[in-house]
Scaffold this motif. Structure first.
Motif, PDB file in Angstrom:
ATOM      1  N   LYS A 168       8.724  -2.557  -5.367  1.00  0.00           N
ATOM      2  CA  LYS A 168       9.005  -0.842  -5.545  1.00  0.00           C
ATOM      3  C   LYS A 168       9.010  -0.656  -6.472  1.00  0.00           C
ATOM      4  CE  LYS A 168      13.700   0.160  -5.310  1.00  0.00           C
ATOM      5  NZ  LYS A 168      15.389   0.199  -6.474  1.00  0.00           N
ATOM      6  N   SER A 169       7.559   0.440  -5.586  1.00  0.00           N
ATOM      7  CA  SER A 169       6.957   1.488  -6.240  1.00  0.00           C
ATOM      8  C   SER A 169       6.990   2.707  -4.710  1.00  0.00           C
ATOM      9  CB  SER A 169       5.996   1.277  -6.669  1.00  0.00           C
ATOM     10  OG  SER A 169       4.821   0.770  -5.556  1.00  0.00           O
ATOM     11  N   VAL A 170       5.972   4.273  -5.507  1.00  0.00           N
ATOM     12  CA  VAL A 170       5.824   4.678  -4.700  1.00  0.00           C
ATOM     13  C   VAL A 170       4.937   4.652  -3.378  1.00  0.00           C
ATOM     14  CG1 VAL A 170       4.223   6.697  -4.874  1.00  0.00           C
ATOM     15  CG2 VAL A 170       6.064   7.048  -6.308  1.00  0.00           C
ATOM     16  N   GLU A 171       4.297   3.359  -4.303  1.00  0.00           N
ATOM     17  CA  GLU A 171       3.084   2.760  -2.902  1.00  0.00           C
ATOM     18  C   GLU A 171       3.742   2.081  -1.783  1.00  0.00           C
ATOM     19  OE1 GLU A 171       2.570   2.357  -6.090  1.00  0.00           O
ATOM     20  OE2 GLU A 171       0.693   3.770  -6.555  1.00  0.00           O
ATOM     21  N   CYS A 172       5.095   1.666  -1.687  1.00  0.00           N
ATOM     22  CA  CYS A 172       5.222   1.219  -0.604  1.00  0.00           C
ATOM     23  C   CYS A 172       6.105   1.633  -0.293  1.00  0.00           C
ATOM     24  CB  CYS A 172       6.998   0.578  -1.678  1.00  0.00           C
ATOM     25  SG  CYS A 172       6.815  -0.526  -2.088  1.00  0.00           S
ATOM     26  N   ILE A 177      -0.011  -5.343   3.222  1.00  0.00           N
ATOM     27  CA  ILE A 177      -0.497  -4.551   1.912  1.00  0.00           C
ATOM     28  C   ILE A 177       0.363  -5.253   1.344  1.00  0.00           C
ATOM     29  CG2 ILE A 177      -1.007  -1.572   1.688  1.00  0.00           C
ATOM     30  CD1 ILE A 177       0.107  -1.453   4.879  1.00  0.00           C
ATOM     31  N   TYR A 178      -0.629  -5.256   0.230  1.00  0.00           N
ATOM     32  CA  TYR A 178       0.074  -5.466  -1.301  1.00  0.00           C
ATOM     33  C   TYR A 178      -0.785  -4.566  -2.244  1.00  0.00           C
ATOM     34  CZ  TYR A 178      -5.466  -7.135  -2.069  1.00  0.00           C
ATOM     35  OH  TYR A 178      -6.370  -7.828  -1.981  1.00  0.00           O
ATOM     36  N   HIS A 179      -0.485  -5.191  -3.932  1.00  0.00           N
ATOM     37  CA  HIS A 179      -0.936  -3.775  -5.240  1.00  0.00           C
ATOM     38  C   HIS A 179      -1.834  -3.640  -5.354  1.00  0.00           C
ATOM     39  CE1 HIS A 179       0.398  -0.832  -7.747  1.00  0.00           C
ATOM     40  NE2 HIS A 179       1.250  -0.366  -6.797  1.00  0.00           N
ATOM     41  N   THR A 180      -2.020  -4.737  -6.591  1.00  0.00           N
ATOM     42  CA  THR A 180      -3.374  -4.813  -7.340  1.00  0.00           C
ATOM     43  C   THR A 180      -4.474  -6.683  -6.848  1.00  0.00           C
ATOM     44  OG1 THR A 180      -2.024  -5.398  -8.875  1.00  0.00           O
ATOM     45  CG2 THR A 180      -3.397  -3.259  -8.733  1.00  0.00           C
ATOM     46  N   GLU A 181      -3.453  -7.728  -6.696  1.00  0.00           N
ATOM     47  CA  GLU A 181      -4.112  -8.851  -6.842  1.00  0.00           C
ATOM     48  C   GLU A 181      -3.439  -9.165  -6.069  1.00  0.00           C
ATOM     49  OE1 GLU A 181      -3.039 -11.631  -9.779  1.00  0.00           O
ATOM     50  OE2 GLU A 181      -2.813 -10.269 -11.708  1.00  0.00           O
ATOM     51  N   GLU A 182      -5.038  -9.786  -5.223  1.00  0.00           N
ATOM     52  CA  GLU A 182      -4.546 -10.346  -3.432  1.00  0.00           C
ATOM     53  C   GLU A 182      -3.177 -11.782  -3.407  1.00  0.00           C
ATOM     54  OE1 GLU A 182      -7.702 -10.575  -1.361  1.00  0.00           O
ATOM     55  OE2 GLU A 182      -7.428 -11.866  -0.160  1.00  0.00           O
ATOM     56  N   PRO A 183      -2.644 -11.390  -3.244  1.00  0.00           N
ATOM     57  CA  PRO A 183      -1.465 -12.433  -3.056  1.00  0.00           C
ATOM     58  C   PRO A 183      -2.015 -14.039  -2.750  1.00  0.00           C
ATOM     59  CG  PRO A 183      -0.909 -10.939  -1.630  1.00  0.00           C
ATOM     60  CD  PRO A 183      -1.773  -9.990  -1.836  1.00  0.00           C
ATOM     61  N   PHE A 227      14.040  -1.997  -1.366  1.00  0.00           N
ATOM     62  CA  PHE A 227      13.570  -1.421   0.234  1.00  0.00           C
ATOM     63  C   PHE A 227      13.803  -2.704   1.076  1.00  0.00           C
ATOM     64  CE2 PHE A 227      10.460   1.418  -2.449  1.00  0.00           C
ATOM     65  CZ  PHE A 227      11.404   2.582  -2.844  1.00  0.00           C
ATOM     66  N   TYR A 228      13.994  -3.679   0.661  1.00  0.00           N
ATOM     67  CA  TYR A 228      14.538  -4.943   1.941  1.00  0.00           C
ATOM     68  C   TYR A 228      16.097  -4.695   1.906  1.00  0.00           C
ATOM     69  CZ  TYR A 228      14.933  -7.205  -2.193  1.00  0.00           C
ATOM     70  OH  TYR A 228      15.546  -8.285  -3.901  1.00  0.00           O
TER      71      TYR A 228
END
Ligand code: AMP
Length: 507
Positions: free
Chosen positions: A69-73, A112-118, A202-203
């Motif tokens: 959960k973040s601004v990026e979401c 869409i993901y954050h830093t590490e590719e899941p 957010f979910y």
């Protein structure tokens, strides 16, 4: 001057208007960063450009958002809306098995993901890193795409717990969210000075109020770090330091603060509105809030994900004894609530019935699941003349002497535990799928607020072993507090598992 009322069709219009009116005002902030309305508009457009670059000219397709959960979401949600597609936030803390089930249903065009590719999302066609925003350019031809959408196009799909063990994806349109957000504005007078203290993940659909009211009103939403909810004093200090004046939380979070005794000690100088939804709010704890902060507006909102968050509300306007139930009030604007008895007739005062809803707020059903959709979204039994869909909530309610709705219980075995909606069937399905477990039945001990799992075995398993195996299958909040191994499950006269007997054996 109010000007001509222009009806919105797409939530991107909220963003555009606020970016124009308040370009440099902080819109959202988390522990790491703040974002202004103008920055949000720019970044969302870049996300839309990335989606087109990677997925081609797609429309009305699901795109998963897999990050903390973040601004990026928020940037991602709006970028997806800009691109004419719809988002589905996934809980990064959910066991991978559950994520896979959701991905199987959703078949997202991209994630869409954050830093590490899941690695766990290998099945997804396209993976877009939010970091790529830095390299992306705004594409003028893409930024107008959202204008070609219809207000019945989906905005998001939220996955709730399913009774068969298969999470259900609730599809909600732009129209549902716009209708809801406009009603919220008129009812609670949110404006550019409103500062929301966001608690809902957010979910979870409660977050829709915070996010879209912020966008619509040029307000500000502070994402409260989840860990603070364990530390009442730190949480109250945080609310004061961030000048939070509006909260919309699950009752569990409000109950926690009331029980901690902190409300006696710290004054929340700026708090003006305390709204809640998602489960029963006991008057015992609400009275502690009201005693300490008498000038705040309190409102009990009610609704399942399937009707765009909220369909009834009660603004607290009289005194209640601790043991009295707090009403869930009356239907929201543009929404009709029908309380139907077992014969599908409207109930009278004090008669129990199922709460059913009709209106713009209704979801377009469960993603990829026509069968479940047609069970819950049905023709209004009071109208045989034209297509008139109602949603059957499965909640039992009655009217009090004031003509207000009062929530009584669930019709089925769905429960609310620590603010999460859980179908006990999902826990049973997970336990039943373990090797060595023959039969499983989960019940909820309401008094002690714990999930108890009863199992019969076909192999040498201990309670501890079962618990450890379940940790790989279920999120933390769904794990049973107690596991009891029985030689056989009791049956009732119909030959079904006797949950009543099991419930009385929870200790
Ligand atoms: P969810 O879809 O996760 O929002 O869960 C919806 C369910 O939560 C409803 O069907 C109700 O059983 C329960 N619920 C929501 N709001 C309230 C409320 N104000 N009071 C009692 N139960 C509620």
């Amino acid at each position: 001057m109010h000007g001509v009322l222009r009806v919105k069709r797409n939530i991107v219009e909220y963003l555009k208007e606020s970016a124009e009116k308040y370009p440099d005002k902080t819109a959202f902030l988390d522990e790491r960063r703040k974002i202004t309305f103008k920055e949000l508009d720019d970044e969302a457009q870049k996300i839309a450009a990335l989606i087109y670059a990677r997925c081609g000219n797609i429309r009305n397709k699901p795109i998963a958002v897999y990050m903390e959960k973040s601004v990026e979401c928020i940037v991602s949600f709006l970028g997806i809306a800009y691109s004419g597609n719809f988002y589905s936030p996934l809980d990064v803390h959910s066991p991978i098995e559950r994520i896979h089930k959701i991905i199987d249903v959703l078949q997202p065009a991209a994630v869409i993901y954050h830093t590490e590719e899941p690695d766990e999302l290998d099945d997804c066609r396209e993976k877009i890193s939010i970091q790529d925003i830095e390299k992306a350019e705004i594409d003028i031809s893409i930024r107008e795409k959202y204008k070609n959408t219809a207000d019945i196009d989906p905005l998001y799909v939220l996955f709730t717990s399913g009774s068969t063990g298969q999470p259900k994806g609730v599809v909600i349109s732009h129209r549902g969210v716009i209708d809801y957000t406009e009603w919220l504005y008129d009812t609670f007078s949110f404006d550019a000075d409103t500062i929301f203290g966001n608690q809902a993940p957010f979910y979870f659909d409660n977050s829709i109020l915070d996010i879209y009211s912020t966008l619509r009103n040029g307000a500000c939403m502070v994402i409260i770090p989840e860990t603070l909810f364990r530390f009442p004093k730190v949480l109250m200090d945080y609310i004061n330091e961030n000048s939070i004046n509006t909260i919309f939380w699950v009752p569990s979070a409000l109950i926690g603060l009331a029980n901690s005794g902190i409300l006696d000690k710290i004054h929340a100088d700026k708090l003006q509105r305390v709204l809640f939804c998602g489960e029963v709010m006991p008057n015992k704890q609400l009275n502690i809030w009201r005693k300490n902060y008498p000038d705040i507006l309190y409102a009990n909102l009610y609704g399942p994900t399937e009707i765009t968050d909220v369909c009834s509300y009660y603004i607290v306007n009289r005194e209640f004894q601790d043991e009295e139930p707090l009403p869930i009030g009356i239907a929201c604007r543009n929404t009709e609530i029908l309380v139907l008895n077992d014969n599908n007739e409207l109930v009278g005062e004090n008669e129990l019935g199922e709460l059913c809803v009709r209106g713009t707020c209704l979801s377009m059903g469960y993603y990829g699941d026509q069968e479940k959709t047609s069970k819950a979204f049905v023709q209004n039994p009071l109208n045989s003349k034209y297509c008139d869909t109602i949603y059957r909530t499965g909640d039992l309610v009655k009217y009090n002497a004031y003509g207000e709705l009062v929530y009584v219980s669930r019709k089925d075995f769905q429960i609310k535990h620590q603010g999460h909606r859980i179908e006990l069937g999902e826990i049973e399905a997970a336990a039943g799928s373990l090797e060595g477990v023959n039969q499983a039945c989960a019940v909820y001990d309401n008094c002690n607020k714990k999930i108890v799992l009863f199992c019969t075995l076909s192999a040498e398993l201990t309670e501890k072993m079962i618990y450890r195996l379940l940790q790989d299958k279920l999120p933390q909040y769904m794990l049973p507090k107690k596991i009891k191994i029985l030689s056989a499950l009791p049956l009732n006269i119909n030959g079904k598992i006797d949950r009543v007997t099991l419930k009385s054996n929870c200790m």
